[in-house]
Enzyme design. Structure first.
Site, PDB file in Angstrom:
ATOM      1  N   CYS A   1       0.834  -1.209   0.000  1.00  0.00           N
ATOM      2  CA  CYS A   1       0.000   0.000   0.000  1.00  0.00           C
ATOM      3  C   CYS A   1       0.865   1.254   0.000  1.00  0.00           C
ATOM      4  CB  CYS A   1      -0.946  -0.019   1.192  1.00  0.00           C
ATOM      5  SG  CYS A   1      -2.076  -1.442   1.148  1.00  0.00           S
ATOM      6  N   THR A   2       1.986   1.203   0.702  1.00  0.00           N
ATOM      7  CA  THR A   2       2.905   2.335   0.719  1.00  0.00           C
ATOM      8  C   THR A   2       3.502   2.529  -0.669  1.00  0.00           C
ATOM      9  OG1 THR A   2       3.411   2.002   3.052  1.00  0.00           O
ATOM     10  CG2 THR A   2       5.013   3.259   1.764  1.00  0.00           C
TER      11      THR A   2
END
Length: 155
Positions: free
Chosen positions: A44-45
């Site tokens: 997600c980062t």
């Protein structure tokens, strides 16, 4: 569930500023709406960083970006600050938007089934209609692929 050709649902969620909003507030220009499982996790980062790296090009094409997960606005703020993200993040704690857009799915890990967010992206035209969707997204190269489609839409 495919949403291509359909109007995006007009359900309520918390916008990046913490106020209740709907996708109707984003009409008027194309929108890339991407769903991701959890702030500050590796995939997600990376996805948020990839969209951030291309934010100027999306803006130049006249296309808005919006990420959404079930994380709180407070967590989004910490996540945004930690990585200097330039993508606004919406909080959909109740999951209404996530479910309505087909991103709440049954998953399986180590034989255990559970419900979770499918990493998905919708490209929505200025009138609120889905023109392209990506499901079960693999992060590497995804933001660049979405940018190409967004630029083609914006013409």
């Amino acid at each position: 569930m495919t949403m291509v050709g359909q109007q995006v649902p007009d359900v309520s969620f918390e916008g990046p500023d913490g106020a209740q909003t709907t996708l109707a507030a984003w009409r008027g220009k194309p929108l890339v709406l991407y769903f991701y499982p959890k702030d500050d996790t590796s995939g997600c980062t990376r996805e948020a960083q990839d969209f951030t790296a291309l934010a100027d090009q999306f803006e130049a094409a006249g296309v808005a970006l919006l990420g959404a997960s079930k994380d709180s606005t407070k967590k989004h703020k910490q996540f945004t600050e930690k990585y200097a993200l330039r993508v606004p993040l919406a909080s959909d704690a109740a999951g209404a938007l996530i479910e309505a857009c087909g991103a709440w799915v049954e998953k399986s890990m180590y034989g255990r089934k559970y419900m979770g967010i499918d990493r998905s992206t919708l490209l929505i035209d200025a009138h609120g209609r889905v023109v392209r969707e990506w499901r079960k997204v693999k992060v590497p190269g995804h933001a660049a692929e979405v940018l190409k489609a967004a630029q083609a839409l914006a013409g």
